[in-house]
Scaffold this motif. Structure first.
Motif, PDB file in Angstrom:
ATOM      1  N   ARG A  97       0.827  -1.450   0.031  1.00 19.77           N
ATOM      2  CA  ARG A  97       0.060   0.063   0.032  1.00 19.77           C
ATOM      3  C   ARG A  97       0.834   1.263   0.021  1.00 19.77           C
ATOM      4  O   ARG A  97       1.225   1.733   0.843  1.00 19.77           O
ATOM      5  N   GLU A  98       1.176   1.672  -1.396  1.00 19.60           N
ATOM      6  CA  GLU A  98       2.235   2.757  -1.282  1.00 19.60           C
ATOM      7  C   GLU A  98       1.511   4.000  -0.915  1.00 19.60           C
ATOM      8  O   GLU A  98       2.218   5.270  -0.777  1.00 19.60           O
ATOM      9  N   ASP A  99       0.023   3.939  -0.762  1.00 14.22           N
ATOM     10  CA  ASP A  99      -0.754   5.236  -0.333  1.00 14.22           C
ATOM     11  C   ASP A  99      -0.899   5.299   1.265  1.00 14.22           C
ATOM     12  O   ASP A  99      -1.347   6.393   1.640  1.00 14.22           O
ATOM     13  N   LEU A 100      -0.275   4.527   1.740  1.00 20.19           N
ATOM     14  CA  LEU A 100      -0.463   4.615   3.407  1.00 20.19           C
ATOM     15  C   LEU A 100       1.060   4.475   3.950  1.00 20.19           C
ATOM     16  O   LEU A 100       1.972   4.082   3.353  1.00 20.19           O
ATOM     17  N   GLY A 101       1.287   5.211   4.994  1.00 19.29           N
ATOM     18  CA  GLY A 101       2.560   4.853   5.884  1.00 19.29           C
ATOM     19  C   GLY A 101       3.240   6.331   5.527  1.00 19.29           C
ATOM     20  O   GLY A 101       2.857   7.171   4.643  1.00 19.29           O
ATOM     21  N   SER A 102       4.091   6.849   6.333  1.00 18.48           N
ATOM     22  CA  SER A 102       4.843   7.920   6.438  1.00 18.48           C
ATOM     23  C   SER A 102       6.304   7.617   5.925  1.00 18.48           C
ATOM     24  O   SER A 102       7.111   8.727   5.414  1.00 18.48           O
ATOM     25  N   MET A 103       6.791   6.658   6.012  1.00 18.77           N
ATOM     26  CA  MET A 103       8.334   6.257   5.398  1.00 18.77           C
ATOM     27  C   MET A 103       8.535   4.926   4.923  1.00 18.77           C
ATOM     28  O   MET A 103       7.735   3.732   5.499  1.00 18.77           O
ATOM     29  N   PHE A 104       9.618   4.670   4.111  1.00 19.75           N
ATOM     30  CA  PHE A 104      10.025   3.301   3.913  1.00 19.75           C
ATOM     31  C   PHE A 104      11.486   3.193   3.723  1.00 19.75           C
ATOM     32  O   PHE A 104      12.333   4.158   3.124  1.00 19.75           O
ATOM     33  N   VAL A 105      11.844   2.624   4.706  1.00 20.17           N
ATOM     34  CA  VAL A 105      13.777   2.311   4.632  1.00 20.17           C
ATOM     35  C   VAL A 105      13.870   0.776   4.420  1.00 20.17           C
ATOM     36  O   VAL A 105      13.598  -0.092   5.198  1.00 20.17           O
ATOM     37  N   PRO A 106      14.464   0.599   3.197  1.00 20.24           N
ATOM     38  CA  PRO A 106      14.651  -0.727   2.657  1.00 20.24           C
ATOM     39  C   PRO A 106      15.594  -1.484   3.449  1.00 20.24           C
ATOM     40  O   PRO A 106      16.708  -0.776   3.886  1.00 20.24           O
ATOM     41  N   ASN A 107      15.580  -2.644   3.429  1.00 27.19           N
ATOM     42  CA  ASN A 107      16.530  -3.575   4.167  1.00 27.19           C
ATOM     43  C   ASN A 107      17.839  -3.253   3.625  1.00 27.19           C
ATOM     44  O   ASN A 107      18.997  -3.209   4.260  1.00 27.19           O
ATOM     45  N   ASP A 108      18.212  -3.011   2.258  1.00 29.39           N
ATOM     46  CA  ASP A 108      19.534  -2.921   1.783  1.00 29.39           C
ATOM     47  C   ASP A 108      20.140  -1.518   2.450  1.00 29.39           C
ATOM     48  O   ASP A 108      21.430  -1.735   2.199  1.00 29.39           O
ATOM     49  N   VAL A 109      19.334  -0.891   2.709  1.00 25.23           N
ATOM     50  CA  VAL A 109      20.164   0.366   3.546  1.00 25.23           C
ATOM     51  C   VAL A 109      20.754   0.099   4.561  1.00 25.23           C
ATOM     52  O   VAL A 109      21.973   0.160   5.213  1.00 25.23           O
ATOM     53  N   VAL A 110      20.192  -0.791   5.495  1.00 21.05           N
ATOM     54  CA  VAL A 110      20.607  -0.975   7.004  1.00 21.05           C
ATOM     55  C   VAL A 110      21.838  -2.114   6.653  1.00 21.05           C
ATOM     56  O   VAL A 110      22.774  -2.200   7.210  1.00 21.05           O
ATOM     57  N   LEU A 111      21.388  -2.952   5.857  1.00 18.50           N
ATOM     58  CA  LEU A 111      22.484  -4.135   5.530  1.00 18.50           C
ATOM     59  C   LEU A 111      23.790  -3.666   5.018  1.00 18.50           C
ATOM     60  O   LEU A 111      24.913  -3.868   5.414  1.00 18.50           O
ATOM     61  N   GLY A 112      23.559  -2.529   3.800  1.00 20.46           N
ATOM     62  CA  GLY A 112      24.693  -1.797   3.482  1.00 20.46           C
ATOM     63  C   GLY A 112      25.613  -1.201   4.648  1.00 20.46           C
ATOM     64  O   GLY A 112      26.975  -1.253   4.540  1.00 20.46           O
ATOM     65  N   LEU A 113      24.768  -0.166   5.409  1.00 21.09           N
ATOM     66  CA  LEU A 113      25.617   0.688   6.230  1.00 21.09           C
ATOM     67  C   LEU A 113      26.298  -0.455   7.262  1.00 21.09           C
ATOM     68  O   LEU A 113      27.303  -0.204   7.932  1.00 21.09           O
ATOM     69  N   ALA A 114      25.646  -1.645   7.708  1.00 21.48           N
ATOM     70  CA  ALA A 114      26.368  -2.476   8.650  1.00 21.48           C
ATOM     71  C   ALA A 114      27.607  -3.249   7.945  1.00 21.48           C
ATOM     72  O   ALA A 114      28.619  -3.499   8.764  1.00 21.48           O
ATOM     73  N   LYS A 115      27.845  -3.117   6.769  1.00 29.51           N
ATOM     74  CA  LYS A 115      28.920  -3.556   6.229  1.00 29.51           C
ATOM     75  C   LYS A 115      30.057  -2.618   6.242  1.00 29.51           C
ATOM     76  O   LYS A 115      31.277  -2.987   6.224  1.00 29.51           O
ATOM     77  N   GLN A 116      29.841  -1.277   6.446  1.00 25.93           N
ATOM     78  CA  GLN A 116      30.598  -0.184   6.439  1.00 25.93           C
ATOM     79  C   GLN A 116      31.048   0.129   7.647  1.00 25.93           C
ATOM     80  O   GLN A 116      32.161   0.422   7.975  1.00 25.93           O
ATOM     81  N   VAL A 117      30.131   0.112   8.699  1.00 22.10           N
ATOM     82  CA  VAL A 117      30.434   0.541  10.075  1.00 22.10           C
ATOM     83  C   VAL A 117      30.431  -0.615  11.212  1.00 22.10           C
ATOM     84  O   VAL A 117      29.111  -1.332  11.353  1.00 22.10           O
ATOM     85  N   PRO A 118      31.218  -1.027  11.792  1.00 24.12           N
ATOM     86  CA  PRO A 118      31.046  -2.349  12.585  1.00 24.12           C
ATOM     87  C   PRO A 118      30.310  -1.970  13.799  1.00 24.12           C
ATOM     88  O   PRO A 118      29.795  -2.855  14.503  1.00 24.12           O
ATOM     89  N   GLU A 119      30.067  -0.714  14.278  1.00 27.41           N
ATOM     90  CA  GLU A 119      29.227  -0.445  15.403  1.00 27.41           C
ATOM     91  C   GLU A 119      27.421  -0.566  14.796  1.00 27.41           C
ATOM     92  O   GLU A 119      26.865  -0.439  15.821  1.00 27.41           O
ATOM     93  N   PHE A 120      27.308  -0.832  13.795  1.00 27.37           N
ATOM     94  CA  PHE A 120      25.902  -0.929  13.261  1.00 27.37           C
ATOM     95  C   PHE A 120      25.639  -2.577  12.855  1.00 27.37           C
ATOM     96  O   PHE A 120      26.396  -3.122  12.097  1.00 27.37           O
ATOM     97  N   LEU A 121      24.502  -2.994  13.482  1.00 25.57           N
ATOM     98  CA  LEU A 121      24.102  -4.425  13.376  1.00 25.57           C
ATOM     99  C   LEU A 121      22.655  -4.197  12.455  1.00 25.57           C
ATOM    100  O   LEU A 121      21.965  -3.527  13.052  1.00 25.57           O
ATOM    101  N   PRO A 122      22.641  -4.913  11.558  1.00 23.38           N
ATOM    102  CA  PRO A 122      21.352  -4.865  10.747  1.00 23.38           C
ATOM    103  C   PRO A 122      20.143  -5.399  11.247  1.00 23.38           C
ATOM    104  O   PRO A 122      19.946  -6.560  11.406  1.00 23.38           O
ATOM    105  N   GLY A 123      19.120  -4.691  11.571  1.00 22.43           N
ATOM    106  CA  GLY A 123      17.746  -4.955  11.910  1.00 22.43           C
ATOM    107  C   GLY A 123      16.877  -4.822  10.752  1.00 22.43           C
ATOM    108  O   GLY A 123      16.434  -3.720  10.362  1.00 22.43           O
ATOM    109  N   VAL A 124      16.461  -6.008   9.824  1.00 23.29           N
ATOM    110  CA  VAL A 124      15.674  -5.783   8.831  1.00 23.29           C
ATOM    111  C   VAL A 124      14.069  -5.831   9.050  1.00 23.29           C
ATOM    112  O   VAL A 124      13.832  -6.037  10.183  1.00 23.29           O
ATOM    113  N   SER A 125      13.334  -5.404   8.204  1.00 24.83           N
ATOM    114  CA  SER A 125      11.972  -5.288   8.296  1.00 24.83           C
ATOM    115  C   SER A 125      11.213  -5.924   7.300  1.00 24.83           C
ATOM    116  O   SER A 125      11.371  -5.617   6.190  1.00 24.83           O
ATOM    117  N   ILE A 126      10.325  -6.973   7.388  1.00 23.85           N
ATOM    118  CA  ILE A 126       9.718  -7.829   6.230  1.00 23.85           C
ATOM    119  C   ILE A 126       8.242  -8.164   6.868  1.00 23.85           C
ATOM    120  O   ILE A 126       8.122  -8.700   7.878  1.00 23.85           O
TER     121      ILE A 126
END
Length: 338
Positions: A97-126
């Motif tokens: 439902r693209e007409d609902l909700g206020s934000m979307f942060v894809p899983n690849d964003v947190v997975l990618g940042l976690a590969k760059q920054v050791p202090e970030f652990l990726p919590g995905v949302s499915i």
């Protein structure tokens, strides 16, 4: 932004297991941010607390936010934070439902940042209603997801729907915990408030999933139902149920904070900040839980991750609430923490 650094040995293994990633997709992540009314004002207020100008909402918000967050983590008592993606709303038949909700942060964003920054652990949302939910789960497991987060009342998700059984069973098999929002919510639009009842978590728990009830099912607004005692009763039945005390150093959600120190509850509590939600400890003082000197000392801490942690220590929460998450999260792909 250069956030790459060399991984090192953790100092004490303290983890803030509830930190939100925020972005608007300007840099091409595929995410989006749509804010109106109260929610736009609140987002601006949160950014100002970080020293970020409101204009960042129209710029590369993901880059600006991630850079600030890295600095705050490294200057805090935390060794790592679980950085959370944010799923879209889906109908029970799997239609996004693209007409609902206020934000979307894809899983690849947190997975990618976690590969760059050791202090970030990726919590995905499915959302388990997604037509590719199991495929996405497998992809995220392979990429190193440490937990899966959902906001059922905001993402139109009924945890008790029997159609999701294969999804919950795969999560249980893989050792991926579920971080489930419970209780009231006012920072993102609510679609069905009844879906935040912790009793709906019974089905994934019965499937063997380790479940963490975010906010311990507390109310966020004066008119919200209070599910805290229902969640506390479930702790006696399900050894795989926990709660995090994220956003509970706040004016609106701290009512049951000291109850989390009760026998039978304290050993199941995990530390989370709910960053970037503001940390305001004034009600703790008004209720006589801390003295004025402690309020002033903690409130003067400019790093909100550290401010949240120091208030919790002042209330009597032990160090274990921040080291306990490492025993529950799926950390085998993260050598610094395994």
């Amino acid at each position: 932004m250069n956030t790459t650094s060399l991984p090192g040995e953790p100092r004490a293994g303290r983890i803030d297991m509830h930190v939100h990633m925020v972005g608007n997709g300007v840099a091409g992540s595929g995410g989006w941010l749509r804010l109106t009314g109260w929610h736009r004002w609140l987002a601006g207020f949160m950014l100002r607390q970080l020293g970020v100008p409101g204009s960042a909402l129209e710029g590369d918000l993901e880059g600006i936010y991630a850079e600030i967050l890295v600095k705050l983590v490294r200057e805090s008592s935390m060794d790592a934070v679980v950085l959370l993606a944010h799923e879209r709303v889906h109908d029970p038949d799997g239609t996004p439902r693209e007409d609902l909700g206020s934000m979307f942060v894809p899983n690849d964003v947190v997975l990618g940042l976690a590969k760059q920054v050791p202090e970030f652990l990726p919590g995905v949302s499915i959302h388990p209603a997604r037509r590719d939910a199991l495929d996405e789960l497998e992809r995220c497991l392979e990429a190193g997801a440490v937990l899966m987060k959902c906001l059922p009342n905001c993402q139109k998700l009924d945890f008790s729907d029997r159609r999701y059984q294969p999804f919950w069973e795969r999560m249980a098999e893989s050792g991926l915990p579920l971080l489930a929002h419970t209780g009231g919510e006012h920072t993102v639009p609510v679609i069905n408030a009844a879906l935040a009842d912790p009793r709906l978590l019974r089905f994934p728990l019965e499937c063997g999933v380790t479940v963490i009830a975010a906010h311990c099912a507390t109310k966020s607004g004066a008119l919200d139902p209070d599910h805290f005692e229902a969640w506390a009763a479930m702790l006696r039945e399900f050894p795989n149920l926990y709660g995090d005390i994220s956003a509970m150093i706040s004016l609106n959600r701290c009512g049951h904070l000291r109850d989390c120190l009760r026998d039978g509850i304290a050993s199941r509590i995990l530390h989370g900040s709910d960053f970037p939600v503001p940390v305001l400890g004034h009600r703790l003082w008004l209720q006589g839980w801390i003295d004025r000197a402690t309020l002033r000392r903690c409130q003067k801490i400019t790093n909100s991750l550290e401010r949240d942690w120091q208030f919790k220590l002042a209330l009597g929460f032990p160090e274990e609430i921040a080291t306990r998450p490492a025993k529950l999260l799926r950390l085998k792909n993260w050598n610094t923490w395994a």
